[in-house]
Motif scaffolding. Structure first.
Motif, PDB file in Angstrom:
ATOM      1  N   TRP A   1      -5.468  -0.222   7.797  1.00 56.04           N
ATOM      2  CA  TRP A   1      -4.209  -0.475   7.056  1.00 56.04           C
ATOM      3  C   TRP A   1      -2.997   0.058   7.889  1.00 56.04           C
ATOM      4  O   TRP A   1      -3.366   0.616   9.020  1.00 56.04           O
TER       5      TRP A   1
ATOM      6  N   ARG B   1      -5.984  -9.299  11.264  1.00 55.63           N
ATOM      7  CA  ARG B   1      -5.169  -8.683  10.281  1.00 55.63           C
ATOM      8  C   ARG B   1      -3.802  -9.072  10.565  1.00 55.63           C
ATOM      9  O   ARG B   1      -3.216  -8.711  11.557  1.00 55.63           O
TER      10      ARG B   1
ATOM     11  N   ILE C   1      -0.758  -4.549   3.193  1.00 56.24           N
ATOM     12  CA  ILE C   1      -1.945  -4.015   2.286  1.00 56.24           C
ATOM     13  C   ILE C   1      -3.163  -3.583   3.282  1.00 56.24           C
ATOM     14  O   ILE C   1      -2.960  -3.850   4.706  1.00 56.24           O
ATOM     15  N   TRP C   2      -4.191  -3.293   2.827  1.00 52.88           N
ATOM     16  CA  TRP C   2      -5.278  -2.810   3.558  1.00 52.88           C
ATOM     17  C   TRP C   2      -6.184  -4.071   3.564  1.00 52.88           C
ATOM     18  O   TRP C   2      -6.157  -5.087   2.845  1.00 52.88           O
TER      19      TRP C   2
ATOM     20  N   VAL D   1      -3.176   0.195  -3.500  1.00 54.38           N
ATOM     21  CA  VAL D   1      -2.408  -0.699  -3.353  1.00 54.38           C
ATOM     22  C   VAL D   1      -1.918  -1.406  -4.747  1.00 54.38           C
ATOM     23  O   VAL D   1      -2.614  -1.501  -5.606  1.00 54.38           O
TER      24      VAL D   1
ATOM     25  N   LEU E   1       0.741  -1.310  -0.074  1.00 51.66           N
ATOM     26  CA  LEU E   1      -0.166  -0.066  -0.059  1.00 51.66           C
ATOM     27  C   LEU E   1       0.849   1.429   0.191  1.00 51.66           C
ATOM     28  O   LEU E   1       2.010   1.198   0.668  1.00 51.66           O
TER      29      LEU E   1
ATOM     30  N   HIS F   1       0.353  -6.931   7.162  1.00 47.58           N
ATOM     31  CA  HIS F   1       0.445  -5.278   7.160  1.00 47.58           C
ATOM     32  C   HIS F   1       0.615  -4.555   5.982  1.00 47.58           C
ATOM     33  O   HIS F   1       0.977  -3.285   6.001  1.00 47.58           O
TER      34      HIS F   1
END
Ligand SMILES: Nc1nc2c(c(=O)[nH]1)N[C@H]1C(S)=C(S)[C@@H](COP(=O)(O)O)O[C@H]1N2
Ligand SMILES: [Mo]
Length: 391
Positions: free
Chosen positions: A312, A340, A345-346, A153, A136, A343
């Motif tokens: 993100w 998540r 990308i969103w 991204v 990202l 880390h």
């Protein structure tokens, strides 16, 4: 064969398309935690998100020129299987400089605290290029609460800078590296200073995995994204991701900060615009989260608003967010399913919401794990507003 749930989803999708004009193929429903409480519910459409001072910017179109050029990515249509941004929708901050003549013999000058100065050509770089993964990029000045579309991204191919420096005969006194790119435009900018360079510690270069990119999404870099070569520093704001790179200099702890570092000092959360590069903290993106769309659904029990959002930034796993719909309201838990882990990308989250009454709501998020640094969330930087007419 689609499973029954997928079938329900896709028929719901067809319904959504008919009430969401002009957006037919872009919508895909976010997979929430199992089981989906809205399975079988009827999608009614999308409610617009705004924000205090939100501009109504057009998406995916280059606006302005030179240093003032912008292209905003529409974040509203992200879905689990469409997390990468197509190249022609990838945000632009600063378009191809009109004073830059495209040259076949582009090279990067490597100088400063090295045994001998040398030049590395694009052909040399191409011979060493490898896939560098999906990352990202966010502009530190991503400040339009209408969309926050200076964020995208892409997958990248290039050469790790630490590998390149291993072969550069760096002298023992060198502690930092300056990466500079072409940045001369004939038009004077209203918003920005010319000169694009950033200084990193050698350690930051290797721990971030910073690389010189030659390709994005499997194609040579487009002109506006730094053709023929740009820097990507995973996890850092875009201001460090120098485009049209033509110079790498090995420097030491006495190196003055660059104009770019000073210009972006506040936006990269520095205490002030320090004179020396060594006083700057990493321009890292902390964990952040914001809603990207609100879906209206008719469920058996009544109207439900599904807030779909992204998280993100940061370097550590996160499994829980909290959401608030007004400063006077409590926070509600938003479990991340799955947690998540990537880390780079969103990732998406959803929260099903029944507003108590019509009105304007200001939606903000926080991370309950207080050991995770969230400087922008603490400032409520990514707060978005929505007007609810019907409950
Ligand atoms: N040479 C040069 N590189 C630059 C800039 C610039 O103005 N000139 N802008 C930086 C900023 S502020 C950002 S956010 C990113 C944007 O990269 P993109 O336009 O490919 O999205 O490029 C960075 N690299
Ligand atoms: Mo930026």
């Amino acid at each position: 064969m689609p499973t029954r749930r997928e079938f329900l989803r896709s028929s719901a999708l067809a319904g959504l398309a008919s009430v969401w004009p002009g957006a037919t193929p872009r919508v895909a429903l976010q997979a929430p935690c199992e089981p989906d409480p809205l399975a079988g519910a009827q999608p009614l459409g999308i409610v617009r998100l705004g924000g205090t001072g939100a501009g109504d910017v057009p998406f995916h179109r280059l606006l302005g020129s030179g240093l003032d050029a912008r292209l905003f990515t529409d974040l509203a249509d992200l879905s689990p299987d469409r997390l990468a941004t197509p190249t022609d929708r990838f945000y632009v901050r600063t378009a191809y400089p009109d004073l830059l003549e495209p040259r076949a013999d582009w090279s990067i000058r490597i100088h400063g605290l090295v045994r001998s100065e040398r030049r590395i050509s694009i052909a040399d770089l191409r011979a060493q290029a490898e896939p560098q993964g999906t990352h990202l990029l966010e502009c530190a000045g991503n400040n339009d609460p209408g969309n926050f579309g200076l964020m995208s991204v892409a997958s990248w191919t290039g050469v790790r800078l630490d590998r390149l420096l291993e072969r550069a005969a760096v002298l023992p006194g060198a502690t930092r590296v300056l990466v500079a790119g072409f940045d001369r435009h004939s038009q004077v900018s209203r918003t920005s200073l010319p000169g694009a360079s950033w200084i990193f510690t050698l350690d930051e270069i290797s721990t971030t995995g910073a690389f010189l990119a030659l390709e994005m999404n499997g194609e040579p870099l487009p002109r506006d994204h730094g053709c023929p070569v740009r820097l990507i520093v995973p996890g850092w704001y875009g201001c460090a991701a120098i485009k049209w790179v033509d110079e790498i200099a090995l420097v030491d702890d006495a190196a003055p900060a660059t104009t770019q570092m000073r210009e972006f000092a506040a936006r990269t959360h520095q205490a002030r615009a320090f004179d020396l590069a060594r006083d700057y903290e990493a321009a890292a993106i902390d964990v952040a989260a914001t809603p990207i769309r609100i879906e209206r659904w008719r469920a058996r029990a009544g109207l439900v608003y599904r807030v779909v959002g992204i998280i993100w930034g940061g370097q550590r796993p996160v499994d829980m967010l909290e959401i608030r719909f007004n400063a006077t309201e409590p926070y509600y838990p938003v479990p991340l399913c799955p947690p998540r882990r990537d880390h780079r990308i969103w990732s998406l989250w959803t929260h099903d919401w029944r507003p108590p009454s019509p009105g304007i709501y200001h939606i903000s998020l926080r991370v309950p794990d207080s050991s995770i640094r969230t400087r922008r969330l603490d400032l409520r930087y990514y707060t978005r507003s929505v007007r609810i007419d019907e409950v």
